[in-house]
Design a protein around this motif. Structure first.
Motif, PDB file in Angstrom:
ATOM      1  N   LEU A 171       0.944  -0.501  -0.081  1.00  0.00           N
ATOM      2  CA  LEU A 171       0.048  -0.183  -0.137  1.00  0.00           C
ATOM      3  C   LEU A 171       0.323   1.364  -0.237  1.00  0.00           C
ATOM      4  O   LEU A 171       1.237   1.718   0.826  1.00  0.00           O
ATOM      5  CB  LEU A 171      -1.384   0.142   0.981  1.00  0.00           C
ATOM      6  N   LEU A 205      -5.687   5.541   3.022  1.00  0.00           N
ATOM      7  CA  LEU A 205      -5.534   4.381   3.946  1.00  0.00           C
ATOM      8  C   LEU A 205      -7.229   3.847   4.937  1.00  0.00           C
ATOM      9  O   LEU A 205      -7.935   2.725   4.714  1.00  0.00           O
ATOM     10  CB  LEU A 205      -4.858   4.153   4.719  1.00  0.00           C
ATOM     11  N   VAL A 216       2.760  -0.495   4.238  1.00  0.00           N
ATOM     12  CA  VAL A 216       2.233   0.759   4.113  1.00  0.00           C
ATOM     13  C   VAL A 216       3.318   1.896   3.539  1.00  0.00           C
ATOM     14  O   VAL A 216       4.303   2.003   5.013  1.00  0.00           O
ATOM     15  CB  VAL A 216       1.076   0.800   5.310  1.00  0.00           C
ATOM     16  N   SER A 267       3.702   6.206   3.643  1.00  0.00           N
ATOM     17  CA  SER A 267       2.306   7.058   4.376  1.00  0.00           C
ATOM     18  C   SER A 267       2.825   8.552   4.824  1.00  0.00           C
ATOM     19  O   SER A 267       4.146   8.546   4.670  1.00  0.00           O
ATOM     20  CB  SER A 267       1.083   6.399   5.020  1.00  0.00           C
TER      21      SER A 267
END
Length: 195
Positions: free
Chosen positions: A124, A133, A152, A154
């Motif tokens: 992701l 998310l 992830v 971010s």
């Protein structure tokens, strides 16, 4: 804007340049971060990717997904909504003869809602500051294999949902990244046997 490349850092396709198309929100994962991620994965998987199915939900340049393919993952499903990025992904897949890679042109949420296959790793790396998310967390459990890992990236430290827990985390400049796993159920405490 000057075109630039990133490179695959390990595996069969090591040092292969990946062209970076000019697309909104496209931010290739830095080589150093990818190297860290795949060191983590090699640790948890004993460096054996041959039976792993990988879902790269915001493929972009494909840097994360092609790293998995380069290391021999059984199946890598890339999802990308930008047509120019999709064309570049397909061109690189053809150049590498990466038969274990599939490129799906479309929306990440649409794919999550319709995918029945379980994945061992979900990548992701969505565009920053768009709330992706929060939309993805509720849909994720349906596509995770029992011992699946979730990576992830971010713009801020990630607060995973209760269904996931952090294994590893790091930061590179303004990018925060984490490797998550499915959280152990809280009700695993067995009642004492009654005789």
């Amino acid at each position: 804007m000057k075109k630039h490349n990133v490179r695959i850092v390990g595996g069969d396709y090591r040092r292969t340049p990946i062209p970076v198309v000019d697309a909104p929100g496209l931010r290739p994962t830095p080589d150093r971060v990818r190297e860290t991620l795949y060191n983590w994965l090699s640790h948890f998987w004993g460096a054996d990717f041959h039976d792993k199915a990988v879902l790269d939900l915001f493929a972009g340049t494909g840097a994360l997904g092609f790293e998995a393919a380069s290391r021999g993952a059984a199946h890598v499903q890339m999802v990308e909504s930008n047509p120019h990025a999709v064309a570049a992904l397909r061109a690189l897949r053809t150049k590498l003869k990466a038969d274990n890679v599939r490129v799906f042109p479309g929306d990440a949420l649409h794919v999550l809602e319709r995918t029945a296959n379980p994945f061992d790793l979900v990548l992701l790396d969505p565009p920053f500051n768009q709330g992706w998310l929060e939309k993805i967390w509720p849909l994720l459990p349906a596509v995770l294999a029992p011992d699946a890992l979730v990576y992830v990236e971010s713009e801020a430290p990630v607060s995973p949902p209760p269904s996931l827990e952090a294994l590893r985390e790091g930061r590179a400049g303004s990018v925060h990244y984490q490797l998550l796993k499915i959280a152990a159920p809280q009700d695993k405490i067995m009642p004492s046997a009654v005789h």
